[in-house]
Design a protein around this motif. Structure first.
Motif, PDB file in Angstrom:
ATOM      1  N   LEU A  18      -0.855  -7.036   5.052  1.00  0.00           N
ATOM      2  CA  LEU A  18      -1.956  -6.805   5.715  1.00  0.00           C
ATOM      3  C   LEU A  18      -2.848  -8.194   4.697  1.00  0.00           C
ATOM      4  N   ASN A  19      -3.050  -8.854   5.845  1.00  0.00           N
ATOM      5  CA  ASN A  19      -3.870 -10.040   4.966  1.00  0.00           C
ATOM      6  C   ASN A  19      -4.894  -9.883   5.101  1.00  0.00           C
ATOM      7  N   PRO A  78     -13.719  -8.824   6.755  1.00  0.00           N
ATOM      8  CA  PRO A  78     -13.693  -7.837   6.584  1.00  0.00           C
ATOM      9  C   PRO A  78     -14.488  -7.532   8.511  1.00  0.00           C
ATOM     10  N   ASN A  79     -14.134  -7.005   8.680  1.00  0.00           N
ATOM     11  CA  ASN A  79     -14.412  -5.752  10.206  1.00  0.00           C
ATOM     12  C   ASN A  79     -15.128  -6.793  11.528  1.00  0.00           C
ATOM     13  N   SER A  80     -14.961  -7.968  10.743  1.00  0.00           N
ATOM     14  CA  SER A  80     -15.483  -9.367  11.810  1.00  0.00           C
ATOM     15  C   SER A  80     -14.591  -8.837  12.669  1.00  0.00           C
ATOM     16  N   PRO A  81     -14.409  -9.567  13.623  1.00  0.00           N
ATOM     17  CA  PRO A  81     -14.050  -9.414  15.435  1.00  0.00           C
ATOM     18  C   PRO A  81     -12.770  -9.590  15.748  1.00  0.00           C
ATOM     19  N   PRO A 101      -6.223  -2.232   9.361  1.00  0.00           N
ATOM     20  CA  PRO A 101      -6.836  -1.283   8.099  1.00  0.00           C
ATOM     21  C   PRO A 101      -7.314  -1.409   7.506  1.00  0.00           C
ATOM     22  N   ASN A 102      -8.794  -1.214   7.424  1.00  0.00           N
ATOM     23  CA  ASN A 102     -10.317  -1.348   6.093  1.00  0.00           C
ATOM     24  C   ASN A 102     -10.131  -2.923   6.155  1.00  0.00           C
ATOM     25  N   VAL A 106       2.420  -0.183   4.088  1.00  0.00           N
ATOM     26  CA  VAL A 106       1.752  -0.008   4.949  1.00  0.00           C
ATOM     27  C   VAL A 106       2.050   1.060   5.559  1.00  0.00           C
ATOM     28  N   THR A 107       2.929   1.444   5.983  1.00  0.00           N
ATOM     29  CA  THR A 107       4.108   2.125   5.904  1.00  0.00           C
ATOM     30  C   THR A 107       5.486   1.895   5.868  1.00  0.00           C
ATOM     31  N   THR A 108       6.624   3.219   5.069  1.00  0.00           N
ATOM     32  CA  THR A 108       7.609   3.287   6.039  1.00  0.00           C
ATOM     33  C   THR A 108       8.333   3.246   7.484  1.00  0.00           C
TER      34      THR A 108
END
Length: 577
Positions: free
Chosen positions: A375-376, A381-384, A389-390, A473-475
């Motif tokens: 994740l970068n 955050p949460n802009s378009p 995630p987050n 993030v996830t396996t």
């Protein structure tokens, strides 16, 4: 007189046998053909799921034309691009010995073929038999631009199994109820995961279980008692799949254009880019049976297309209707659960090379590659543009390097021409930081570094790569494809790879040979090969969303000694950037 000839002059028969062997060997080359094709890249209206979409095709066909060739044949394929997008074509699994110019990945071995332009791919098939395929290698165009590349044995050389009465190709795909390029564009803008597909397909058709699809459902006719060969290709964009046939057992005889020891199975697990050849015997009561495929999904809490595509296996002797005049419904198969890793693992464990193979046992390059998402962080955050995630943006990497494709030149052209500033050769052989790869990973390690980094290999070096999945993030099971090579899958397991204990369990006798292999979710897989093909060769996850996020790197294999170990000059019509 016959006994006399046999006992007194045995050298005559030996001479004749030797002469016959030489003639057979030479004739196999004499019978090699050159196949000429023209592939026109063009848009065509296609109706699926009750709606018409203008999709990108080859020659107006979806899926594209099937190439039927023999081991030793050559292909000359002129690509004419009259569509609106830049494009390249990749001949997935073809070794392309000394000829990276025909490999196809955009901005890696060539610049793209622009609208209105042409490029001719020229290559020869050398010591490969089985099922491969071709597809677009530019953005998400391979969602509809793909087709089979079936390689038959040379004339006079049989299969290493009983000859089937018929052969059928099954191309598994994904269908998006909108332009796939728009799906990608939206994901790249928002930084979120792309929307999932709306259907899976078999040879371009979703099948009976989708709206407006029953009439075109693919049907495979079969006679009771006969054995056919199914060439299964996973050409889906982003999804590994389970494949099965109701009430029937299959016998796997090959994967990725390499023969395997026959082994029976009810289910095939096949990742994007992979192929599997199976024999199917019509040994059930005459009826209609569904052929079905649906997702094998290993990413936790990630959306996926949970629909099922079907075709129909039709016994010719089966009654076409019931006594009341209504069509008989095919028998449904039982498919594994979407997250059935045990079934997927058991299938892969059953794959062995047909006979003992020559696996490198001494290693010159021992590489350890962590593969996974990231994740970068965003300044807003949460802009378009930060809808991951987050409030972040999705990314992906190998050894904490998120691959950035060049845009002003291809890697191979820059290397061949000596153009600086396009790439560096400092890709790390191991992760920059060791950590508990499948445990609770510190958030400080979730953001990789972007770069266009290559790893240099000397010609003839013996290479081992361990691909280690991470829980960042996830396996997830990442199907990793290496261009220009086939490799031996010598071992796999779950958890963190332990070189002191896991290496001792490697299979050096009959490991399967592949060009695409999945890393176990929350685990690892080890491959070995000899770097005997000079050029620049892309290695990447064949989930196209992950590729676009940066789950890739490339090897620069240096020239060896002499012409036979040196990259051939580029063709005159190679596209320029």
């Amino acid at each position: 007189m016959e006994a006399y000839n046999l006992t007194v002059k045995p050298w005559c028969s030996c001479l004749l046998l030797g002469l016959f062997a030489v003639i057979t060997f030479l004739s196999s080359f004499a019978n090699a053909e050159t196949h000429y094709h023209e592939f026109v890249i063009q848009a065509k209206p296609v109706k699926r799921l009750c709606r018409i979409h203008n999709i990108i095709t080859v020659n107006g066909q979806f899926p594209g034309p099937a190439l039927e060739v023999r081991n030793g044949d050559s292909l000359v394929i002129k690509v004419v691009n009259i569509a609106q997008y830049n494009i390249t074509l990749h001949w997935h699994g073809i070794r392309q010995l000394r000829n990276p110019w025909a490999d196809g990945p955009s901005y890696v071995t060539q610049c793209p073929i622009r609208p209105g332009a042409t490029y001719t791919y020229r290559f020869t098939i050398i010591n490969q038999e089985g099922t491969l395929w071709w597809h677009a290698h530019s953005e998400w165009l391979r969602a509809t631009v793909y087709g089979a590349l079936n390689i038959h044995p040379k004339w006079g050389f049989p299969y290493p199994f009983s000859t089937p009465t018929q052969e059928y190709t099954i191309l598994l795909g994904e269908w998006f109820d909108r332009n796939p390029m728009d799906v990608l564009k939206q994901a790249l803008f928002t930084g979120a995961a792309p929307n999932v597909s709306d259907a899976y397909t078999i040879n371009g058709q979703p099948g009976d279980l989708y709206r407006c699809s029953s009439k075109e459902t693919v049907r495979i006719p079969i006679e009771s008692g006969e054995t056919i060969l199914l060439r299964i290709v996973n050409s889906a964009l982003n999804q590994e799949l389970f494949f099965t046939i109701a009430n029937h057992q299959m016998t796997v005889v090959g994967v990725d254009a390499a023969y395997t020891k026959p082994f029976p199975t009810r289910v095939v697990m096949i990742g994007p880019g992979q192929t599997t050849n199976v024999l199917l015997t019509a040994d059930q009561p005459p009826a209609h049976y569904y052929i079905a495929a649906r997702a094998y999904n290993t990413a936790m809490n990630a959306p996926f297309d949970n629909t099922t595509t079907t075709a129909i296996l039709e016994y010719k002797s089966a009654s076409c209707s019931t006594k009341k005049g209504q069509s008989s419904r095919p028998i449904l198969p039982q498919l594994p659960a979407y997250n059935d890793t045990a079934t997927a693992t058991a299938f892969n464990a059953g794959l062995k090379s047909l006979s003992q193979v020559n696996v490198p046992t001494t290693i010159d390059e021992n590489l350890f590659f962590t593969v996974g998402l990231g994740l970068n962080n965003c300044t807003r955050p949460n802009s378009p543009r930060c809808q991951g995630p987050n409030g972040t943006r999705f990314t992906a990497s190998i050894n904490n390097v998120s691959f950035v494709f060049p845009t002003i030149n291809s890697l191979m052209q820059a290397y061949y021409q000596g153009v600086p500033g396009i790439f560096t050769t400092d890709f790390p052989p191991v992760p920059p930081i060791q950590f508990n790869y499948t445990g609770n990973v510190n958030r400080g390690l979730w953001q990789p570094v972007p770069g266009t980094k290559l790893y240099k290999l000397k010609y003839g070096s013996k290479v081992q790569i361990v691909f280690q999945d991470t829980s960042i993030v996830t396996t997830e099971d990442h199907p990793i494809h290496l261009h220009g090579y086939q490799f031996y899958v010598v071992g796999s397991g779950f958890g963190n790879f332990n070189p002191s204990t896991d290496t001792a369990k490697f299979n050096f006798i009959d490991p399967p040979q592949r060009n695409t292999i999945g890393s176990n979710p929350g685990g690892w897989v080890a491959i070995r090969f000899v770097a005997d093909n000079p050029g620049i060769w892309l290695l990447h996850c064949h989930l196209d969303s992950h590729l676009r996020w940066g789950l890739a790197m490339a090897f620069l294999v240096e020239n060896g000694v002499g012409q036979s170990q040196t990259v051939i000059p580029p063709p005159a019509d190679l596209p320029q950037c």
